[in-house]
Design a protein around this motif. Structure first.
Motif, PDB file in Angstrom:
ATOM      1  N   LEU A  66       0.865  -1.174   0.000  1.00  0.00           N
ATOM      2  CA  LEU A  66       0.000   0.000   0.000  1.00  0.00           C
ATOM      3  C   LEU A  66       0.900   1.222   0.000  1.00  0.00           C
ATOM      4  O   LEU A  66       2.001   1.193   0.564  1.00  0.00           O
ATOM      5  N   ALA A  67       0.437   2.288  -0.618  1.00  0.00           N
ATOM      6  CA  ALA A  67       1.208   3.529  -0.610  1.00  0.00           C
ATOM      7  C   ALA A  67       0.247   4.693  -0.434  1.00  0.00           C
ATOM      8  O   ALA A  67      -0.901   4.648  -0.882  1.00  0.00           O
ATOM      9  N   ILE A  78       4.240   1.023   2.109  1.00  0.00           N
ATOM     10  CA  ILE A  78       4.181  -0.038   3.107  1.00  0.00           C
ATOM     11  C   ILE A  78       4.245  -1.368   2.366  1.00  0.00           C
ATOM     12  O   ILE A  78       3.311  -1.741   1.660  1.00  0.00           O
ATOM     13  N   ASP A  79       5.377  -2.057   2.516  1.00  0.00           N
ATOM     14  CA  ASP A  79       5.562  -3.371   1.898  1.00  0.00           C
ATOM     15  C   ASP A  79       4.914  -4.401   2.819  1.00  0.00           C
ATOM     16  O   ASP A  79       5.455  -4.736   3.878  1.00  0.00           O
ATOM     17  N   GLU A  98      -2.628  18.862   7.355  1.00  0.00           N
ATOM     18  CA  GLU A  98      -4.040  19.245   7.259  1.00  0.00           C
ATOM     19  C   GLU A  98      -4.328  19.858   5.891  1.00  0.00           C
ATOM     20  O   GLU A  98      -3.522  20.597   5.340  1.00  0.00           O
ATOM     21  N   GLY A  99      -5.469  19.502   5.322  1.00  0.00           N
ATOM     22  CA  GLY A  99      -5.887  20.034   4.028  1.00  0.00           C
ATOM     23  C   GLY A  99      -5.199  19.419   2.822  1.00  0.00           C
ATOM     24  O   GLY A  99      -5.547  19.731   1.680  1.00  0.00           O
ATOM     25  N   ALA A 100      -4.230  18.529   3.030  1.00  0.00           N
ATOM     26  CA  ALA A 100      -3.491  17.935   1.913  1.00  0.00           C
ATOM     27  C   ALA A 100      -4.382  16.963   1.138  1.00  0.00           C
ATOM     28  O   ALA A 100      -5.208  16.254   1.712  1.00  0.00           O
ATOM     29  N   THR A 101      -4.206  16.951  -0.172  1.00  0.00           N
ATOM     30  CA  THR A 101      -4.906  15.985  -1.012  1.00  0.00           C
ATOM     31  C   THR A 101      -3.997  14.770  -1.196  1.00  0.00           C
ATOM     32  O   THR A 101      -2.815  14.904  -1.508  1.00  0.00           O
ATOM     33  N   PHE A 102      -4.555  13.598  -0.971  1.00  0.00           N
ATOM     34  CA  PHE A 102      -3.765  12.369  -1.039  1.00  0.00           C
ATOM     35  C   PHE A 102      -4.632  11.271  -1.636  1.00  0.00           C
ATOM     36  O   PHE A 102      -5.841  11.419  -1.785  1.00  0.00           O
ATOM     37  N   ARG A 103      -3.986  10.181  -1.974  1.00  0.00           N
ATOM     38  CA  ARG A 103      -4.734   8.981  -2.378  1.00  0.00           C
ATOM     39  C   ARG A 103      -3.932   7.748  -2.035  1.00  0.00           C
ATOM     40  O   ARG A 103      -2.710   7.791  -1.901  1.00  0.00           O
ATOM     41  N   ILE A 104      -4.643   6.652  -1.906  1.00  0.00           N
ATOM     42  CA  ILE A 104      -4.025   5.367  -1.602  1.00  0.00           C
ATOM     43  C   ILE A 104      -3.806   4.608  -2.906  1.00  0.00           C
ATOM     44  O   ILE A 104      -4.620   4.677  -3.826  1.00  0.00           O
ATOM     45  N   LYS A 105      -2.713   3.890  -2.955  1.00  0.00           N
ATOM     46  CA  LYS A 105      -2.421   3.020  -4.102  1.00  0.00           C
ATOM     47  C   LYS A 105      -2.168   1.618  -3.560  1.00  0.00           C
ATOM     48  O   LYS A 105      -1.397   1.446  -2.613  1.00  0.00           O
ATOM     49  N   ALA A 106      -2.817   0.632  -4.140  1.00  0.00           N
ATOM     50  CA  ALA A 106      -2.626  -0.761  -3.730  1.00  0.00           C
ATOM     51  C   ALA A 106      -2.011  -1.549  -4.881  1.00  0.00           C
ATOM     52  O   ALA A 106      -2.392  -1.368  -6.039  1.00  0.00           O
ATOM     53  N   PHE A 108      -1.475  -5.561  -5.870  1.00  0.00           N
ATOM     54  CA  PHE A 108      -1.951  -6.870  -5.434  1.00  0.00           C
ATOM     55  C   PHE A 108      -1.851  -7.893  -6.552  1.00  0.00           C
ATOM     56  O   PHE A 108      -1.696  -7.545  -7.727  1.00  0.00           O
ATOM     57  N   GLN A 109      -1.944  -9.142  -6.151  1.00  0.00           N
ATOM     58  CA  GLN A 109      -1.952 -10.262  -7.093  1.00  0.00           C
ATOM     59  C   GLN A 109      -3.211 -11.090  -6.887  1.00  0.00           C
ATOM     60  O   GLN A 109      -3.684 -11.227  -5.753  1.00  0.00           O
TER      61      GLN A 109
END
Length: 197
Positions: A66-67, A78-79, A98-106, A108-109
């Motif tokens: 996850l990142a 995160i490995d 605070e106020g930062a725009t972010f996103r998660i990246k996964a 997977f297999q």
């Protein structure tokens, strides 16, 4: 993690029924004359490359990493294959401005069979009170092969709350689940909203 079970239930679409399970070979032969079905099978990448799933490993979906992506900053990666990585998530909070725009990246297999309707569920709490519940549909995927050894999915962008009242420590619990209600990964984690990085 039983205390989170009520929070981490995926939404249901009324009238939707999960389709009958089929093997990869059955999908490949299914209605070969049906153009739209052939496009769907091609979009999943069926029948390309050699399967990479370990036949002795019963897991159908393995979340590799996850990142947390933030523009103009290095990803927080995160490995999940590292020993103790999942357990450390709740004990080693990371900071989000605070106020930062972010996103998660996964990353997977998928192994052994088509994975139908993979979803990501997340509940965030502050001082024991739920402040948000999110659900993101990730899609359906064919088993990974030598031609496509993993999938990468970037979630919709999100924005951290801002202001003095929003700053502080948050706890979260997340899980990856499919249409068959199989949980592929469930974990607790923590983060801090701060005035700066």
């Amino acid at each position: 993690m039983g205390e989170h079970e009520d929070d981490l239930v995926a939404s249901k679409t009324e009238g939707f029924k999960v389709g009958e399970k089929k093997t990869i070979e059955q999908y490949a032969q299914l209605d070969s004359h049906d153009e739209s079905l052939n496009r769907w099978k091609a979009s999943l990448g069926l029948n390309t490359g050699t399967p990479i799933g370990d036949p002795n490993d019963p897991r159908k979906c393995i979340i590799k990493s996850l990142a947390l992506e933030v523009e103009d900053r290095a990803d927080v990666l995160i490995d999940l294959s590292a020993p103790g990585a999942v357990e450390d998530l709740k004990n080693k909070p990371f900071t989000i401005k605070e106020g930062a725009t972010f996103r998660i990246k996964a990353v997977f297999q998928v192994h052994h069979e088509v994975l139908s309707g993979l979803k990501y569920l997340q509940v965030v709490k502050r001082k024991g009170v739920r402040v948000s519940k999110d659900e993101e549909m990730l899609g359906s995927y064919a088993p990974n092969t030598s031609d496509k050894p993993s999938y990468e999915k970037k979630f919709h962008p999100d924005q951290a709350p801002s202001g003095m009242l929003a700053r502080g420590h948050y706890n979260a619990v997340s899980k990856f689940v499919d249409d068959d209600e199989n949980t592929h990964l469930q974990f607790e984690w923590a983060f801090d909203i701060a005035k700066d990085w």
